[in-house]
Design a protein around this motif. Structure first.
Motif, PDB file in Angstrom:
ATOM      1  N   ARG A 122       0.834  -1.210   0.000  1.00 57.97           N
ATOM      2  CA  ARG A 122       0.000   0.000   0.000  1.00 57.97           C
ATOM      3  C   ARG A 122       0.867   1.257   0.000  1.00 57.97           C
ATOM      4  N   ILE A 123       1.919   1.261   0.795  1.00 60.32           N
ATOM      5  CA  ILE A 123       2.828   2.413   0.825  1.00 60.32           C
ATOM      6  C   ILE A 123       3.482   2.600  -0.544  1.00 60.32           C
ATOM      7  N   ARG A 124       3.940   1.505  -1.117  1.00 66.25           N
ATOM      8  CA  ARG A 124       4.599   1.591  -2.422  1.00 66.25           C
ATOM      9  C   ARG A 124       3.659   2.089  -3.507  1.00 66.25           C
ATOM     10  N   ALA A 131       4.393  10.875  -4.913  1.00 63.67           N
ATOM     11  CA  ALA A 131       5.279  10.936  -3.737  1.00 63.67           C
ATOM     12  C   ALA A 131       5.583  12.361  -3.309  1.00 63.67           C
ATOM     13  N   GLU A 132       4.940  13.337  -3.933  1.00 67.63           N
ATOM     14  CA  GLU A 132       5.287  14.736  -3.671  1.00 67.63           C
ATOM     15  C   GLU A 132       5.049  15.128  -2.207  1.00 67.63           C
ATOM     16  N   GLU A 133       3.876  14.794  -1.657  1.00 68.98           N
ATOM     17  CA  GLU A 133       3.584  15.169  -0.278  1.00 68.98           C
ATOM     18  C   GLU A 133       4.567  14.502   0.681  1.00 68.98           C
ATOM     19  N   PHE A 134       4.882  13.240   0.428  1.00 67.91           N
ATOM     20  CA  PHE A 134       5.838  12.502   1.244  1.00 67.91           C
ATOM     21  C   PHE A 134       7.205  13.182   1.205  1.00 67.91           C
ATOM     22  N   HIS A 166      10.894   4.249 -12.598  1.00 67.03           N
ATOM     23  CA  HIS A 166       9.999   5.229 -11.989  1.00 67.03           C
ATOM     24  C   HIS A 166      10.809   6.322 -11.295  1.00 67.03           C
ATOM     25  N   LYS A 167      10.358   7.571 -11.388  1.00 65.06           N
ATOM     26  CA  LYS A 167      11.127   8.692 -10.830  1.00 65.06           C
ATOM     27  C   LYS A 167      11.257   8.624  -9.314  1.00 65.06           C
ATOM     28  N   ASP A 168      10.394   7.869  -8.655  1.00 67.53           N
ATOM     29  CA  ASP A 168      10.451   7.753  -7.200  1.00 67.53           C
ATOM     30  C   ASP A 168      10.856   6.343  -6.759  1.00 67.53           C
ATOM     31  N   ILE A 169      11.591   5.645  -7.601  1.00 66.15           N
ATOM     32  CA  ILE A 169      11.966   4.261  -7.289  1.00 66.15           C
ATOM     33  C   ILE A 169      12.857   4.196  -6.048  1.00 66.15           C
ATOM     34  N   ASP A 170      13.579   5.278  -5.752  1.00 58.42           N
ATOM     35  CA  ASP A 170      14.415   5.293  -4.546  1.00 58.42           C
ATOM     36  C   ASP A 170      13.583   5.116  -3.282  1.00 58.42           C
ATOM     37  N   LEU A 171      12.345   5.600  -3.314  1.00 55.30           N
ATOM     38  CA  LEU A 171      11.428   5.421  -2.185  1.00 55.30           C
ATOM     39  C   LEU A 171      10.670   4.104  -2.291  1.00 55.30           C
ATOM     40  N   ILE A 172      10.250   3.758  -3.482  1.00 56.24           N
ATOM     41  CA  ILE A 172       9.420   2.575  -3.700  1.00 56.24           C
ATOM     42  C   ILE A 172      10.146   1.287  -3.320  1.00 56.24           C
TER      43      ILE A 172
END
Length: 226
Positions: A122-124, A131-134, A166-172
């Motif tokens: 769910r987080i991913r 992911a902007e707000e995060f 994905h541009k936010d793969i570092d978080l995912i």
């Protein structure tokens, strides 16, 4: 909160225990350990009561000094630290507070250590969607000053079903979503140590609020709680 202080004797005892980590020594010094443990618990309890003003907490959990050595190569019977966690109350309140006292390695930690596979997915999915707000929250200057950067284990590549470009793969690709703050021995025994802990825990609340909202709703924002 100056009345809640860690005495130098606590760190001295833990340091001595690490050098004499055997049952014979511990049995001989068990009365002293109980005394130091009680003093630490008083500090933890004071922080717990103060934190309840800012958060809905269920209980304080102090961890036992005895190690579970059944599946460990390290057979030393005792931990050389004293730790506890402050547990939030209710299904809506996600995230946890942890406090760890050890000579030369005292720290507090917050966040999500071991999310189950449903929560992790769910987080991913949320981060994949937006992911902007995060990112804005965890890069806010005061937040950064207290907690620094996001930590935790991560995959070397993209999780199954996610785009490795994905541009936010570092978080995912994260498997944990935690923050830690370290303290020197001098800070631990200072009069304002408990205040620093409280202020740090209060500062993490926006992060907990965001993650709790994610984990209790679906991608359309509909509540998952019944």
């Amino acid at each position: 909160m100056a009345e809640a202080t860690i005495k130098p004797e606590v760190l001295h005892f833990l340091s001595t225990l690490e050098k004499n980590n055997n049952r014979e020594w511990f049995d001989t010094h068990k009365v002293e350990f109980k005394k130091q443990e009680a003093l630490v618990k008083k500090v933890f309890s004071t922080i717990f009561e103060k934190l309840k003003v800012y958060d809905d907490l269920e209980r304080l959990k102090m961890f036992r000094i005895y190690r579970d050595v059944r599946f460990s190569n390290d057979k030393t019977p005792y931990k050389s630290h004293i730790a506890g966690s402050f547990i939030r109350n209710g299904a809506k309140l996600r995230g946890g507070y942890y406090m760890h006292l050890k000579p030369g390695n005292s720290f507090i930690a917050v966040g999500f250590w071991d999310p189950n596979k449903e929560d992790l997915f769910r987080i991913r999915k949320e981060l994949e969607l937006d992911a902007e707000e995060f990112r804005n929250l965890i890069s806010e200057p005061n937040f950064q000053k207290i907690w620094g950067n996001l930590e935790g284990e991560e995959l070397k590549t993209a999780p199954k079903g996610f785009d490795k470009e994905h541009k936010d793969i570092d978080l995912i690709r994260k498997k944990q979503f935690i923050f830690t703050r370290k303290f020197s021995d001098q800070e631990v025994i200072s009069a304002d140590f408990a205040d620093k802990i409280l202020n740090s825990f209060v500062a993490i609340r926006p992060y907990f609020d965001l993650m709790s909202d994610i984990l209790t709703t679906d991608l359309n924002g509909e509540s998952l709680l019944h």
